[in-house]
Design a protein around this motif. Structure first.
Motif, PDB file in Angstrom:
ATOM      1  N   MET A  79       0.823  -1.212   0.000  1.00  0.00           N
ATOM      2  CA  MET A  79       0.000   0.000   0.000  1.00  0.00           C
ATOM      3  C   MET A  79       0.858   1.263   0.000  1.00  0.00           C
ATOM      4  N   GLN A  80       2.141   1.155   0.344  1.00  0.00           N
ATOM      5  CA  GLN A  80       3.017   2.322   0.414  1.00  0.00           C
ATOM      6  C   GLN A  80       3.993   2.396  -0.758  1.00  0.00           C
ATOM      7  N   GLU A  82       3.596   3.740  -3.730  1.00  0.00           N
ATOM      8  CA  GLU A  82       3.609   5.076  -4.326  1.00  0.00           C
ATOM      9  C   GLU A  82       4.456   6.040  -3.484  1.00  0.00           C
ATOM     10  N   LEU A  83       4.300   5.973  -2.169  1.00  0.00           N
ATOM     11  CA  LEU A  83       5.105   6.795  -1.271  1.00  0.00           C
ATOM     12  C   LEU A  83       6.588   6.437  -1.402  1.00  0.00           C
ATOM     13  N   THR A  84       6.881   5.148  -1.476  1.00  0.00           N
ATOM     14  CA  THR A  84       8.267   4.694  -1.594  1.00  0.00           C
ATOM     15  C   THR A  84       8.910   5.247  -2.860  1.00  0.00           C
ATOM     16  N   LEU A  85       8.206   5.161  -3.963  1.00  0.00           N
ATOM     17  CA  LEU A  85       8.730   5.706  -5.215  1.00  0.00           C
ATOM     18  C   LEU A  85       8.897   7.223  -5.120  1.00  0.00           C
ATOM     19  N   ALA A  86       7.942   7.901  -4.516  1.00  0.00           N
ATOM     20  CA  ALA A  86       7.999   9.360  -4.412  1.00  0.00           C
ATOM     21  C   ALA A  86       9.199   9.826  -3.583  1.00  0.00           C
ATOM     22  N   VAL A  87       9.405   9.237  -2.391  1.00  0.00           N
ATOM     23  CA  VAL A  87      10.520   9.703  -1.558  1.00  0.00           C
ATOM     24  C   VAL A  87      11.869   9.284  -2.149  1.00  0.00           C
ATOM     25  N   GLY A  88      11.858   8.257  -2.984  1.00  0.00           N
ATOM     26  CA  GLY A  88      13.091   7.836  -3.640  1.00  0.00           C
ATOM     27  C   GLY A  88      13.386   8.595  -4.916  1.00  0.00           C
ATOM     28  N   SER A  89      12.464   9.456  -5.340  1.00  0.00           N
ATOM     29  CA  SER A  89      12.608  10.164  -6.613  1.00  0.00           C
ATOM     30  C   SER A  89      12.912  11.645  -6.467  1.00  0.00           C
ATOM     31  N   CYS A  90      13.110  12.107  -5.239  1.00  0.00           N
ATOM     32  CA  CYS A  90      13.468  13.506  -5.028  1.00  0.00           C
ATOM     33  C   CYS A  90      14.485  13.582  -3.897  1.00  0.00           C
ATOM     34  N   VAL A 110      13.840   4.020  20.357  1.00  0.00           N
ATOM     35  CA  VAL A 110      15.142   4.043  21.027  1.00  0.00           C
ATOM     36  C   VAL A 110      16.075   5.091  20.431  1.00  0.00           C
ATOM     37  N   VAL A 111      16.245   5.112  19.117  1.00  0.00           N
ATOM     38  CA  VAL A 111      17.161   6.068  18.490  1.00  0.00           C
ATOM     39  C   VAL A 111      16.433   7.372  18.207  1.00  0.00           C
ATOM     40  N   GLN A 112      17.201   8.429  17.995  1.00  0.00           N
ATOM     41  CA  GLN A 112      16.648   9.750  17.723  1.00  0.00           C
ATOM     42  C   GLN A 112      16.409   9.881  16.223  1.00  0.00           C
ATOM     43  N   ALA A 113      15.235   9.436  15.775  1.00  0.00           N
ATOM     44  CA  ALA A 113      14.892   9.502  14.356  1.00  0.00           C
ATOM     45  C   ALA A 113      13.387   9.370  14.199  1.00  0.00           C
ATOM     46  N   PRO A 114      12.861   9.903  13.092  1.00  0.00           N
ATOM     47  CA  PRO A 114      11.452   9.690  12.804  1.00  0.00           C
ATOM     48  C   PRO A 114      11.251   8.284  12.234  1.00  0.00           C
ATOM     49  N   ILE A 115      10.004   7.827  12.215  1.00  0.00           N
ATOM     50  CA  ILE A 115       9.645   6.609  11.491  1.00  0.00           C
ATOM     51  C   ILE A 115       8.504   6.947  10.539  1.00  0.00           C
ATOM     52  N   VAL A 116       8.330   6.107   9.547  1.00  0.00           N
ATOM     53  CA  VAL A 116       7.229   6.267   8.604  1.00  0.00           C
ATOM     54  C   VAL A 116       6.056   5.445   9.135  1.00  0.00           C
ATOM     55  N   PRO A 117       4.970   6.100   9.538  1.00  0.00           N
ATOM     56  CA  PRO A 117       3.840   5.356  10.105  1.00  0.00           C
ATOM     57  C   PRO A 117       3.291   4.315   9.132  1.00  0.00           C
ATOM     58  N   ASP A 118       2.730   3.270   9.705  1.00  0.00           N
ATOM     59  CA  ASP A 118       2.024   2.224   8.975  1.00  0.00           C
ATOM     60  C   ASP A 118       2.914   1.290   8.158  1.00  0.00           C
ATOM     61  N   CYS A 119       4.216   1.314   8.398  1.00  0.00           N
ATOM     62  CA  CYS A 119       5.072   0.316   7.764  1.00  0.00           C
ATOM     63  C   CYS A 119       4.850  -1.025   8.463  1.00  0.00           C
ATOM     64  N   LEU A 120       5.302  -2.090   7.834  1.00  0.00           N
ATOM     65  CA  LEU A 120       5.106  -3.431   8.395  1.00  0.00           C
ATOM     66  C   LEU A 120       6.108  -3.770   9.483  1.00  0.00           C
ATOM     67  N   GLU A 164      -2.951  -9.143   0.221  1.00  0.00           N
ATOM     68  CA  GLU A 164      -2.109  -8.437  -0.756  1.00  0.00           C
ATOM     69  C   GLU A 164      -1.578  -7.104  -0.226  1.00  0.00           C
ATOM     70  N   GLU A 165      -2.372  -6.406   0.566  1.00  0.00           N
ATOM     71  CA  GLU A 165      -1.950  -5.098   1.065  1.00  0.00           C
ATOM     72  C   GLU A 165      -0.848  -5.201   2.110  1.00  0.00           C
ATOM     73  N   LEU A 166      -0.830  -6.288   2.862  1.00  0.00           N
ATOM     74  CA  LEU A 166       0.157  -6.447   3.938  1.00  0.00           C
ATOM     75  C   LEU A 166       1.327  -7.322   3.484  1.00  0.00           C
ATOM     76  N   ARG A 167       1.906  -6.963   2.352  1.00  0.00           N
ATOM     77  CA  ARG A 167       3.109  -7.619   1.828  1.00  0.00           C
ATOM     78  C   ARG A 167       4.211  -6.582   1.695  1.00  0.00           C
ATOM     79  N   THR A 168       5.439  -6.991   1.945  1.00  0.00           N
ATOM     80  CA  THR A 168       6.569  -6.107   1.678  1.00  0.00           C
ATOM     81  C   THR A 168       6.754  -6.032   0.165  1.00  0.00           C
ATOM     82  N   ILE A 169       7.571  -5.076  -0.266  1.00  0.00           N
ATOM     83  CA  ILE A 169       7.759  -4.854  -1.704  1.00  0.00           C
ATOM     84  C   ILE A 169       9.239  -4.887  -2.073  1.00  0.00           C
TER      85      ILE A 169
END
Length: 187
Positions: A79-80, A82-90, A110-120, A164-169
């Motif tokens: 499901m992500q 499109e987002l993956t392609l977008a953040v990888g294209s700029c 634990v670490v000082q970083a953001p995460i992308v919500p709704d990842c698997l 199908e939606e809950l598969r890695t890519i």
């Protein structure tokens, strides 16, 4: 709604990456954050769990990684794509990708970083300093200090992809992705 469950690091963290999915890597240093798509991340060791990440010296993310010494491998779902392609294209040099693509304000545990919500799944990582390898090969070795996964798709130390939606890519270039296929077990 996410159903995240913390994992026993030595028993499961490597299995999150063993099947070679595309990752979204998040970084933050000095109030600057970034997210990028990366296929060159892989497990290295079990106890303590370690991963490898290839990150070219010319990227916007490289100084963030070197400054913070940490990053998060986020495993997006189908499901992500499109987002993956977008953040990888700029480039993060030109735009705040979190704002531009409406990525929420979730934080790593634990670490000082953001995460992308709704990842698997998520692997929070701290870099093990190997300056020669980092400079010569753009290769970073990191210890996984926290790992958690959506228990709908990963439980009992295994991926099971219920729909199908809950598969890695997997990314093969040119805007083409492949979802992880149906598993089968020989033991």
């Amino acid at each position: 709604m996410m159903h995240l469950k913390d994992l026993q690091l030595a028993k499961s963290a490597d299995r999150l990456l063993n099947h070679g999915p595309t990752t979204l890597v998040t970084f933050e240093h000095g109030g600057v954050r970034n997210v990028m798509a990366a296929s060159w991340a892989m497990p290295l060791d079990f106890d303590p769990p370690k991963v490898l990440l290839v990150l070219d010296g010319s990227t916007f993310s490289r100084p963030l990684l070197e400054g913070s010494g940490s990053f998060v491998l986020n495993l997006p779902s189908r499901m992500q794509a499109e987002l993956t392609l977008a953040v990888g294209s700029c480039s993060g040099r030109e735009v705040d990708k979190f704002a531009r693509f409406g990525i929420g304000e979730a934080r790593a545990k634990v670490v000082q970083a953001p995460i992308v919500p709704d990842c698997l799944a998520y692997l929070e990582c701290r870099v093990i300093q190997e300056p020669h390898i980092q400079q010569r090969y753009d290769l970073f070795i990191a210890e996984v200090v926290a790992a958690y996964a959506d228990e709908r798709a990963f439980s009992g130390g295994r991926w099971h992809f219920p729909n199908e939606e809950l598969r890695t890519i997997h990314y093969s270039g040119g805007g083409t992705f492949y979802p992880t296929g149906a598993p089968f077990c020989l033991s």
